[in-house]
Scaffold this motif. Structure first.
Motif, PDB file in Angstrom:
ATOM      1  N   ARG A  10      25.952  69.414   6.533  1.00  0.00           N
ATOM      2  CA  ARG A  10      26.242  69.191   8.068  1.00  0.00           C
ATOM      3  C   ARG A  10      27.739  70.156   8.383  1.00  0.00           C
ATOM      4  NH1 ARG A  10      28.598  63.884   9.274  1.00  0.00           N
ATOM      5  NH2 ARG A  10      30.378  65.054   8.437  1.00  0.00           N
ATOM      6  N   ASP A  11      28.648  69.888   7.569  1.00  0.00           N
ATOM      7  CA  ASP A  11      29.791  70.940   7.590  1.00  0.00           C
ATOM      8  C   ASP A  11      29.067  72.034   7.374  1.00  0.00           C
ATOM      9  OD1 ASP A  11      31.497  68.582   7.983  1.00  0.00           O
ATOM     10  OD2 ASP A  11      32.071  68.933   5.621  1.00  0.00           O
ATOM     11  N   ASN A  30      27.061  65.385   4.350  1.00  0.00           N
ATOM     12  CA  ASN A  30      28.262  65.772   5.213  1.00  0.00           C
ATOM     13  C   ASN A  30      28.492  67.250   4.165  1.00  0.00           C
ATOM     14  OD1 ASN A  30      28.430  63.558   6.156  1.00  0.00           O
ATOM     15  ND2 ASN A  30      29.836  63.148   4.697  1.00  0.00           N
TER      16      ASN A  30
END
Length: 100
Positions: free
Chosen positions: A87-88, A84
């Motif tokens: 991805r961010d 995450n």
């Protein structure tokens, strides 16, 4: 970690090229539940796996031995939290690529 990551890469073949995107498919294994998300090159694969009761994102190189594609030592196993975070930051990575 599983002993399967300790295999020798004597017949390792890596071209690092290719932009092919394979369709996801399920790889049945006795000790894990893998879903291959994409082939990012001839010998590199991204998969999602359930290992030791946790979900992992595995970005790994493979080698061919005796006609079988086997996982190599080179790769990274990300937890969902780590995934995450990566991805961010995709837009930041794209921006940095544009500046180089």
């Amino acid at each position: 970690m599983s002993g399967r990551w300790k295999r020798k890469e004597e017949e390792y073949e890596s071209d690092g090229s290719g932009d092919s995107h394979a369709r996801p498919n399920k790889v049945s294994k006795a000790d894990s539940d893998d879903i291959v998300v994409c082939e990012i090159s001839k010998n590199r694969r991204v998969s999602v796996r359930n290992w030791q009761g946790k979900i992992w994102i595995d970005i790994r190189e493979f080698f061919v031995k005796d006609g079988k594609k086997l996982p190599g030592k080179k790769g990274i196993l990300l937890s969902v939290d780590q995934w995450n975070i990566l991805r961010d930051h995709v837009e930041d990575i794209d921006r940095a690529l544009g500046e180089s």
